[in-house]
Design a protein around this motif. Structure first.
Motif, PDB file in Angstrom:
ATOM      1  N   GLY A  71       2.838   1.336  10.452  1.00  0.00           N
ATOM      2  CA  GLY A  71       4.014   1.536   9.625  1.00  0.00           C
ATOM      3  C   GLY A  71       3.889   0.866   8.269  1.00  0.00           C
ATOM      4  O   GLY A  71       4.247   1.441   7.230  1.00  0.00           O
ATOM      5  N   ALA A  72       3.362  -0.355   8.249  1.00  0.00           N
ATOM      6  CA  ALA A  72       3.189  -1.082   6.989  1.00  0.00           C
ATOM      7  C   ALA A  72       2.169  -0.397   6.094  1.00  0.00           C
ATOM      8  O   ALA A  72       2.349  -0.312   4.866  1.00  0.00           O
ATOM      9  CB  ALA A  72       2.760  -2.523   7.282  1.00  0.00           C
ATOM     10  N   LEU A  73       1.078   0.115   6.678  1.00  0.00           N
ATOM     11  CA  LEU A  73       0.052   0.797   5.884  1.00  0.00           C
ATOM     12  C   LEU A  73       0.578   2.127   5.340  1.00  0.00           C
ATOM     13  O   LEU A  73       0.237   2.525   4.218  1.00  0.00           O
ATOM     14  CB  LEU A  73      -1.195   1.026   6.742  1.00  0.00           C
ATOM     15  N   ILE A  74       1.396   2.803   6.119  1.00  0.00           N
ATOM     16  CA  ILE A  74       2.029   4.042   5.639  1.00  0.00           C
ATOM     17  C   ILE A  74       2.905   3.741   4.428  1.00  0.00           C
ATOM     18  O   ILE A  74       2.904   4.482   3.437  1.00  0.00           O
ATOM     19  CB  ILE A  74       2.849   4.691   6.767  1.00  0.00           C
ATOM     20  N   ALA A  75       3.650   2.645   4.499  1.00  0.00           N
ATOM     21  CA  ALA A  75       4.488   2.249   3.359  1.00  0.00           C
ATOM     22  C   ALA A  75       3.624   1.956   2.137  1.00  0.00           C
ATOM     23  O   ALA A  75       3.936   2.377   1.021  1.00  0.00           O
ATOM     24  CB  ALA A  75       5.320   1.027   3.732  1.00  0.00           C
ATOM     25  N   GLU A  76       2.521   1.240   2.372  1.00  0.00           N
ATOM     26  CA  GLU A  76       1.632   0.865   1.275  1.00  0.00           C
ATOM     27  C   GLU A  76       0.987   2.081   0.622  1.00  0.00           C
ATOM     28  O   GLU A  76       0.634   2.058  -0.563  1.00  0.00           O
ATOM     29  CB  GLU A  76       0.551  -0.078   1.798  1.00  0.00           C
ATOM     30  N   LEU A 120      -6.709  -0.895  10.817  1.00  0.00           N
ATOM     31  CA  LEU A 120      -5.391  -0.926  10.186  1.00  0.00           C
ATOM     32  C   LEU A 120      -5.155  -2.251   9.480  1.00  0.00           C
ATOM     33  O   LEU A 120      -4.658  -2.293   8.342  1.00  0.00           O
ATOM     34  CB  LEU A 120      -4.304  -0.695  11.242  1.00  0.00           C
ATOM     35  N   LEU A 121      -5.519  -3.349  10.146  1.00  0.00           N
ATOM     36  CA  LEU A 121      -5.296  -4.681   9.568  1.00  0.00           C
ATOM     37  C   LEU A 121      -6.140  -4.885   8.320  1.00  0.00           C
ATOM     38  O   LEU A 121      -5.632  -5.337   7.279  1.00  0.00           O
ATOM     39  CB  LEU A 121      -5.622  -5.751  10.606  1.00  0.00           C
ATOM     40  N   VAL A 122      -7.423  -4.561   8.389  1.00  0.00           N
ATOM     41  CA  VAL A 122      -8.319  -4.735   7.236  1.00  0.00           C
ATOM     42  C   VAL A 122      -7.857  -3.866   6.071  1.00  0.00           C
ATOM     43  O   VAL A 122      -7.855  -4.308   4.911  1.00  0.00           O
ATOM     44  CB  VAL A 122      -9.770  -4.387   7.630  1.00  0.00           C
ATOM     45  N   SER A 123      -7.438  -2.645   6.364  1.00  0.00           N
ATOM     46  CA  SER A 123      -6.973  -1.740   5.305  1.00  0.00           C
ATOM     47  C   SER A 123      -5.713  -2.270   4.645  1.00  0.00           C
ATOM     48  O   SER A 123      -5.556  -2.178   3.418  1.00  0.00           O
ATOM     49  CB  SER A 123      -6.710  -0.350   5.885  1.00  0.00           C
ATOM     50  N   LEU A 124      -4.816  -2.834   5.446  1.00  0.00           N
ATOM     51  CA  LEU A 124      -3.577  -3.371   4.894  1.00  0.00           C
ATOM     52  C   LEU A 124      -3.860  -4.583   4.012  1.00  0.00           C
ATOM     53  O   LEU A 124      -3.305  -4.710   2.906  1.00  0.00           O
ATOM     54  CB  LEU A 124      -2.629  -3.753   6.032  1.00  0.00           C
ATOM     55  N   VAL A 125      -4.736  -5.478   4.475  1.00  0.00           N
ATOM     56  CA  VAL A 125      -5.093  -6.656   3.685  1.00  0.00           C
ATOM     57  C   VAL A 125      -5.775  -6.238   2.388  1.00  0.00           C
ATOM     58  O   VAL A 125      -5.468  -6.755   1.299  1.00  0.00           O
ATOM     59  CB  VAL A 125      -6.002  -7.595   4.500  1.00  0.00           C
ATOM     60  N   ALA A 126      -6.700  -5.274   2.484  1.00  0.00           N
ATOM     61  CA  ALA A 126      -7.424  -4.810   1.296  1.00  0.00           C
ATOM     62  C   ALA A 126      -6.482  -4.184   0.274  1.00  0.00           C
ATOM     63  O   ALA A 126      -6.646  -4.388  -0.944  1.00  0.00           O
ATOM     64  CB  ALA A 126      -8.493  -3.796   1.700  1.00  0.00           C
ATOM     65  N   ALA A 177      -4.791   2.005   0.693  1.00  0.00           N
ATOM     66  CA  ALA A 177      -4.065   2.298   1.931  1.00  0.00           C
ATOM     67  C   ALA A 177      -4.341   3.717   2.389  1.00  0.00           C
ATOM     68  O   ALA A 177      -4.498   3.982   3.586  1.00  0.00           O
ATOM     69  CB  ALA A 177      -2.569   2.090   1.720  1.00  0.00           C
ATOM     70  N   GLY A 178      -4.395   4.646   1.425  1.00  0.00           N
ATOM     71  CA  GLY A 178      -4.707   6.035   1.769  1.00  0.00           C
ATOM     72  C   GLY A 178      -6.097   6.163   2.377  1.00  0.00           C
ATOM     73  O   GLY A 178      -6.294   6.909   3.346  1.00  0.00           O
ATOM     74  N   ILE A 179      -7.060   5.428   1.818  1.00  0.00           N
ATOM     75  CA  ILE A 179      -8.419   5.435   2.380  1.00  0.00           C
ATOM     76  C   ILE A 179      -8.394   4.858   3.792  1.00  0.00           C
ATOM     77  O   ILE A 179      -9.060   5.375   4.703  1.00  0.00           O
ATOM     78  CB  ILE A 179      -9.376   4.629   1.473  1.00  0.00           C
ATOM     79  N   GLY A 180      -7.620   3.795   3.980  1.00  0.00           N
ATOM     80  CA  GLY A 180      -7.511   3.188   5.308  1.00  0.00           C
ATOM     81  C   GLY A 180      -6.953   4.162   6.329  1.00  0.00           C
ATOM     82  O   GLY A 180      -7.464   4.258   7.452  1.00  0.00           O
ATOM     83  N   LEU A 181      -5.904   4.892   5.950  1.00  0.00           N
ATOM     84  CA  LEU A 181      -5.325   5.885   6.862  1.00  0.00           C
ATOM     85  C   LEU A 181      -6.322   7.004   7.155  1.00  0.00           C
ATOM     86  O   LEU A 181      -6.370   7.526   8.273  1.00  0.00           O
ATOM     87  CB  LEU A 181      -4.045   6.460   6.259  1.00  0.00           C
ATOM     88  N   ALA A 182      -7.119   7.360   6.151  1.00  0.00           N
ATOM     89  CA  ALA A 182      -8.144   8.396   6.364  1.00  0.00           C
ATOM     90  C   ALA A 182      -9.216   7.909   7.343  1.00  0.00           C
ATOM     91  O   ALA A 182      -9.670   8.673   8.208  1.00  0.00           O
ATOM     92  CB  ALA A 182      -8.776   8.783   5.029  1.00  0.00           C
ATOM     93  N   VAL A 183      -9.607   6.636   7.202  1.00  0.00           N
ATOM     94  CA  VAL A 183     -10.609   6.068   8.118  1.00  0.00           C
ATOM     95  C   VAL A 183     -10.060   6.030   9.540  1.00  0.00           C
ATOM     96  O   VAL A 183     -10.759   6.368  10.505  1.00  0.00           O
ATOM     97  CB  VAL A 183     -11.022   4.660   7.655  1.00  0.00           C
ATOM     98  N   VAL A 184      -8.798   5.635   9.684  1.00  0.00           N
ATOM     99  CA  VAL A 184      -8.165   5.606  11.004  1.00  0.00           C
ATOM    100  C   VAL A 184      -8.123   7.011  11.601  1.00  0.00           C
ATOM    101  O   VAL A 184      -8.409   7.205  12.794  1.00  0.00           O
ATOM    102  CB  VAL A 184      -6.738   5.024  10.908  1.00  0.00           C
TER     103      VAL A 184
END
Length: 315
Positions: free
Chosen positions: A10-15, A137-143, A155-162
């Motif tokens: 949820g936090a990464l989606i917001a980001e 998810l955690l690493v993407s959010l921190v990054a 964050a978009g790249i993180g969601l794509a990786v997930v």
């Protein structure tokens, strides 16, 4: 999936876009919205049977998520100085449906069509605690937070990786299931259905279950190899009068609705018949050390078929 993973999603989606439009507080609010469907854990306070009956039902269904998004988004929109109802409702829907998706890819089962259907849906792609998924998810959010100017992009790249990882797990599951079915055919096992249940720690490790009329054949294997005999054999049903009495009870009917691969064990102690139901789906072994089995249903039945005791326990 566990609440931490849902909250991170949820936090990464917001980001990835909503925080830039709705403000920084949306990170926390959408993390909360993504965890909201698990509010049905309150049934665990009442009893384990109530929890089994209602967990991942209404609050996880399409109807429940749509209603929750309108309710939560409406409240947040009302509290918003600009009264942005539609953006908040849309953001909450995205966060809420991420919860449904992350639960569907596990083996527990989600009643997504409630209240129109009691059917449980599951994809068996990912174990309910997946450190690779949660870690990504955690690493993407921190990054994304380390460089605010590129937060939405990262964050978009993180969601794509997930998403790619989930797609990999889906393909991995298909390969494992193919090997399991081929092994059953090569060993002359006529089966009604087969399942590859994800196991903890490694996404390549599976519990293969082959269901026949009276028994289950089970083997732990890796997706890049076919399971080999000897398979462990479990009794699906022994057809006894006392087992039938247990099955026909209220708790028995609930359990058999919940369990995908119910295993029955029957013993006689001091002229009392002891029946235990467990679900092979939840059997986990780490190397040679068995992990306790959750959701074990225990009965004590007298020679006349009267149920003296029925309760859930753990093994």
């Amino acid at each position: 999936m566990d609440p931490v993973t849902h909250g991170l999603a949820g936090a990464l989606i917001a980001e990835a876009g909503f925080a830039q439009k709705l403000g920084g507080r949306s990170r926390y609010l959408l993390a909360g919205a993504a965890m909201f469907p698990d509010i049905d854990i309150i049934y665990r306070v009442e009893s384990l049977p109530a929890y089994i009956a209602h967990h991942r039902a209404l609050s996880h269904s399409f109807v429940g998520l749509i209603a929750s998004g309108i309710l939560i988004g409406g409240i947040l929109g009302r509290l918003d100085e600009e009264r942005r109802y539609i953006p908040w409702i849309a953001a909450c829907w995205v966060a809420l449906f991420s919860h449904q998706i992350l639960d569907l890819i596990t083996s527990y089962g989600t009643v997504v069509l409630y209240p129109f259907s009691q059917t449980r849906f599951y994809f068996d792609w990912v174990f309910i605690l997946d450190f690779f998924l949660t870690g990504t998810l955690l690493v993407s959010l921190v990054a994304s937070r380390l460089k605010p100017s590129q937060s939405s992009k990262r964050a978009g790249i993180g969601l794509a990786v997930v998403s790619c990882y989930i797609a990999f797990c889906a393909l991995n599951h298909a390969v494992a299931l193919h090997h399991l079915k081929r092994s059953a055919e090569e060993n002359g096992i006529t089966y009604e259905r087969a399942a590859a249940i994800p196991q903890p720690i490694l996404p390549l490790r599976w519990s293969g279950i082959i269901s026949t009329g009276m028994h289950y054949y089970q083997a732990t294997f890796y997706s890049f190899q076919s399971p080999e005999p000897p398979f462990q054999v479990f009794t699906r049903t022994n057809g006894s009068f006392y087992e039938q009495k247990a099955r026909e009870s209220e708790l028995g009917a609930l359990y058999l609705w919940f369990a995908r691969y119910p295993v029955v064990d029957e013993k006689v102690r001091n002229n009392i018949h002891v029946i235990e139901f467990s679900d092979l789906r939840f059997y986990i072994k780490l190397h040679r050390f068995p992990v306790r089995k959750p959701f074990v249903l225990f009965f004590r039945i007298d020679p006349d078929g009267n149920i003296l005791e029925s309760r859930f326990t753990r093994m």
